[in-house]
Scaffold this motif. Sequence first.
Motif, PDB file in Angstrom:
ATOM      1  N   SER A 169       0.807  -1.227   0.000  1.00 13.57           N
ATOM      2  CA  SER A 169       0.000   0.000   0.000  1.00 13.57           C
ATOM      3  C   SER A 169       0.840   1.277   0.000  1.00 13.57           C
ATOM      4  CB  SER A 169      -0.980  -0.012   1.172  1.00 13.57           C
ATOM      5  OG  SER A 169      -1.872  -1.101   1.023  1.00 13.57           O
ATOM      6  N   LYS A 170       2.180   1.138   0.044  1.00 19.90           N
ATOM      7  CA  LYS A 170       3.043   2.319  -0.105  1.00 19.90           C
ATOM      8  C   LYS A 170       3.359   2.581  -1.576  1.00 19.90           C
ATOM      9  CE  LYS A 170       5.393   1.356   4.248  1.00 19.90           C
ATOM     10  NZ  LYS A 170       6.474   0.513   4.796  1.00 19.90           N
ATOM     11  N   LYS A 171       2.949   1.671  -2.459  1.00 22.32           N
ATOM     12  CA  LYS A 171       3.432   1.726  -3.842  1.00 22.32           C
ATOM     13  C   LYS A 171       2.497   2.467  -4.783  1.00 22.32           C
ATOM     14  CE  LYS A 171       5.852  -2.579  -3.077  1.00 22.32           C
ATOM     15  NZ  LYS A 171       7.219  -2.063  -2.974  1.00 22.32           N
ATOM     16  N   GLU A 172       3.071   2.829  -5.936  1.00 21.42           N
ATOM     17  CA  GLU A 172       2.302   3.466  -6.998  1.00 21.42           C
ATOM     18  C   GLU A 172       2.566   2.659  -8.269  1.00 21.42           C
ATOM     19  OE1 GLU A 172       1.883   8.109  -7.348  1.00 21.42           O
ATOM     20  OE2 GLU A 172       3.484   7.410  -8.653  1.00 21.42           O
ATOM     21  N   ILE A 173       1.579   2.454  -9.095  1.00 16.52           N
ATOM     22  CA  ILE A 173       1.797   1.704 -10.347  1.00 16.52           C
ATOM     23  C   ILE A 173       1.331   2.547 -11.547  1.00 16.52           C
ATOM     24  CG2 ILE A 173       1.691  -0.622  -9.343  1.00 16.52           C
ATOM     25  CD1 ILE A 173      -1.314   0.460 -11.240  1.00 16.52           C
ATOM     26  N   HIS A 174       1.882   2.237 -12.710  1.00 17.41           N
ATOM     27  CA  HIS A 174       1.423   2.863 -13.949  1.00 17.41           C
ATOM     28  C   HIS A 174       0.349   1.982 -14.573  1.00 17.41           C
ATOM     29  CE1 HIS A 174       4.615   6.005 -14.668  1.00 17.41           C
ATOM     30  NE2 HIS A 174       5.067   5.367 -13.590  1.00 17.41           N
ATOM     31  N   TYR A 175      -0.656   2.613 -15.185  1.00 16.66           N
ATOM     32  CA  TYR A 175      -1.727   1.857 -15.832  1.00 16.66           C
ATOM     33  C   TYR A 175      -2.296   2.677 -16.987  1.00 16.66           C
ATOM     34  CZ  TYR A 175      -5.546   4.655 -13.801  1.00 16.66           C
ATOM     35  OH  TYR A 175      -6.424   5.664 -13.500  1.00 16.66           O
ATOM     36  N   ILE A 176      -3.173   2.043 -17.761  1.00 18.80           N
ATOM     37  CA  ILE A 176      -3.891   2.784 -18.804  1.00 18.80           C
ATOM     38  C   ILE A 176      -5.337   2.899 -18.337  1.00 18.80           C
ATOM     39  CG2 ILE A 176      -4.527   2.901 -21.247  1.00 18.80           C
ATOM     40  CD1 ILE A 176      -2.480   0.681 -21.777  1.00 18.80           C
ATOM     41  N   PRO A 177      -5.817   4.117 -18.060  1.00 16.70           N
ATOM     42  CA  PRO A 177      -7.221   4.253 -17.666  1.00 16.70           C
ATOM     43  C   PRO A 177      -8.131   3.746 -18.797  1.00 16.70           C
ATOM     44  CG  PRO A 177      -6.022   6.323 -17.368  1.00 16.70           C
ATOM     45  CD  PRO A 177      -5.128   5.413 -18.140  1.00 16.70           C
ATOM     46  N   GLU A 178      -9.270   3.232 -18.417  1.00 15.69           N
ATOM     47  CA  GLU A 178     -10.188   2.622 -19.385  1.00 15.69           C
ATOM     48  C   GLU A 178     -10.518   3.545 -20.570  1.00 15.69           C
ATOM     49  OE1 GLU A 178     -13.643   1.368 -17.136  1.00 15.69           O
ATOM     50  OE2 GLU A 178     -14.958   2.446 -18.475  1.00 15.69           O
ATOM     51  N   ASP A 179     -10.666   4.842 -20.309  1.00 13.39           N
ATOM     52  CA  ASP A 179     -11.037   5.746 -21.419  1.00 13.39           C
ATOM     53  C   ASP A 179      -9.855   6.099 -22.322  1.00 13.39           C
ATOM     54  OD1 ASP A 179      -9.753   7.278 -19.540  1.00 13.39           O
ATOM     55  OD2 ASP A 179     -11.146   8.974 -19.626  1.00 13.39           O
ATOM     56  N   LYS A 180      -8.674   5.562 -22.020  1.00 10.59           N
ATOM     57  CA  LYS A 180      -7.495   5.820 -22.861  1.00 10.59           C
ATOM     58  C   LYS A 180      -7.103   4.575 -23.670  1.00 10.59           C
ATOM     59  CE  LYS A 180      -6.476  10.042 -21.367  1.00 10.59           C
ATOM     60  NZ  LYS A 180      -7.834  10.432 -20.965  1.00 10.59           N
ATOM     61  N   LEU A 181      -7.928   3.533 -23.583  1.00  4.19           N
ATOM     62  CA  LEU A 181      -7.602   2.301 -24.326  1.00  4.19           C
ATOM     63  C   LEU A 181      -8.515   2.186 -25.554  1.00  4.19           C
ATOM     64  CD1 LEU A 181      -5.921  -0.373 -24.381  1.00  4.19           C
ATOM     65  CD2 LEU A 181      -7.911  -1.462 -23.311  1.00  4.19           C
ATOM     66  N   PRO A 182      -7.956   2.367 -26.780  1.00  2.00           N
ATOM     67  CA  PRO A 182      -8.781   2.257 -27.977  1.00  2.00           C
ATOM     68  C   PRO A 182      -9.198   0.811 -28.260  1.00  2.00           C
ATOM     69  CG  PRO A 182      -6.719   3.449 -28.414  1.00  2.00           C
ATOM     70  CD  PRO A 182      -6.579   2.784 -27.076  1.00  2.00           C
ATOM     71  N   VAL A 183     -10.297   0.660 -29.021  1.00  2.20           N
ATOM     72  CA  VAL A 183     -10.777  -0.675 -29.426  1.00  2.20           C
ATOM     73  C   VAL A 183      -9.650  -1.462 -30.101  1.00  2.20           C
ATOM     74  CG1 VAL A 183     -12.404  -1.872 -30.955  1.00  2.20           C
ATOM     75  CG2 VAL A 183     -13.131   0.148 -29.696  1.00  2.20           C
ATOM     76  N   ASN A 184      -8.848  -0.768 -30.897  1.00  2.00           N
ATOM     77  CA  ASN A 184      -7.776  -1.441 -31.647  1.00  2.00           C
ATOM     78  C   ASN A 184      -6.486  -1.590 -30.836  1.00  2.00           C
ATOM     79  OD1 ASN A 184      -9.586  -1.467 -33.725  1.00  2.00           O
ATOM     80  ND2 ASN A 184      -8.726   0.341 -34.727  1.00  2.00           N
ATOM     81  N   GLY A 185      -6.553  -1.335 -29.532  1.00  2.00           N
ATOM     82  CA  GLY A 185      -5.364  -1.471 -28.691  1.00  2.00           C
ATOM     83  C   GLY A 185      -4.398  -0.317 -28.930  1.00  2.00           C
ATOM     84  N   LEU A 186      -3.135  -0.537 -28.643  1.00  2.00           N
ATOM     85  CA  LEU A 186      -2.094   0.472 -28.830  1.00  2.00           C
ATOM     86  C   LEU A 186      -0.902  -0.224 -29.469  1.00  2.00           C
ATOM     87  CD1 LEU A 186      -2.502   2.151 -25.322  1.00  2.00           C
ATOM     88  CD2 LEU A 186      -2.796   3.337 -27.532  1.00  2.00           C
TER      89      LEU A 186
END
Length: 250
Positions: A161-178
């Motif tokens: 719970s001290k950590k931070e992670i990188h992610y892709i928020p749902e509204d930043k993920l296109p149907v065709n991926g990245l």
Amino acid sequence: MAIPFISTYAQEDPGEAVLSYGLGFLDVPYVPHTLDGEVKEDLVVNCDEMDCTTFVEYTLAMALSPTEDGQVAEGDFANNVQRIRYRDGRIDGYASRLHYITDWAENGIRNGFLEDITEKKSPYTQKVTVNYMSTHPEQYWKLADSPEDMRKIKKIENELSKKEIHYIPEDKLPVNGLPWIKNGDIIAITTNIPGLDIAHMGIAFYVDGKLGLLHASSTEKKVTVSRIALSQMLKNNDKWTGIRVLRLKK
Ligand code: 2YP
């Protein structure tokens, strides 16, 4: 005992190896809690029944364990399942199993077989807050039965719970991926369920140009390829907030 790490792949591209071994499990029945059968924590290898996490573990272990002729070497396979599932590959009670995917991913990175792709490619971050296991002991009978393991799990939760992670928020993920999400990447779905980091996981698989998920599905009750794009799966589930992308290392 140190467990040897097998670092060759059945195919040049580890992602393609992961995808082809994962597809080999299509239609295997979805069964959760297959690791919780015995009181004493020990290595379970059950490729006839799997949940989202054990499916990914067996698939990665296969890609890590080829022999010269492209078959999977059984002893290496079991060793690699252990390296993926337990903290630094050592089985030492219930709390040595990597229950939270934040912990599971960190173990893979620390031990040199996983890469955190979202950390390199996505600027969006979130703070990890985990306490789901200690606050829902009724879902984990081995924990409910052991005050000592409960103490250990709480300590692990505090560290995570001290950590931070990188992610892709749902509204930043296109149907065709990245372009930087590849076939065979590990997809871990972030969640707004209080005290939980990840709520589901699977393997990236582009079908007709759309990014889909090869996964052990609790709704379809088997290993399957999603009929809809991953971006749509996220939109359809109000508890899912985005994805982390991890990759088996070359
Ligand atoms: C994990 O749950 C368990 C491990 O204890 C277990 O529940 C937690 C925090 N961890 O060793 C492992 C293998 O059985 O599973 C997974 C679970 O996945 C759901 C049920 C699925 O199959 O889709 C991982 O943590 C991946 O997402 C979460 C999810 N747990 C919960 O929803 C509580």
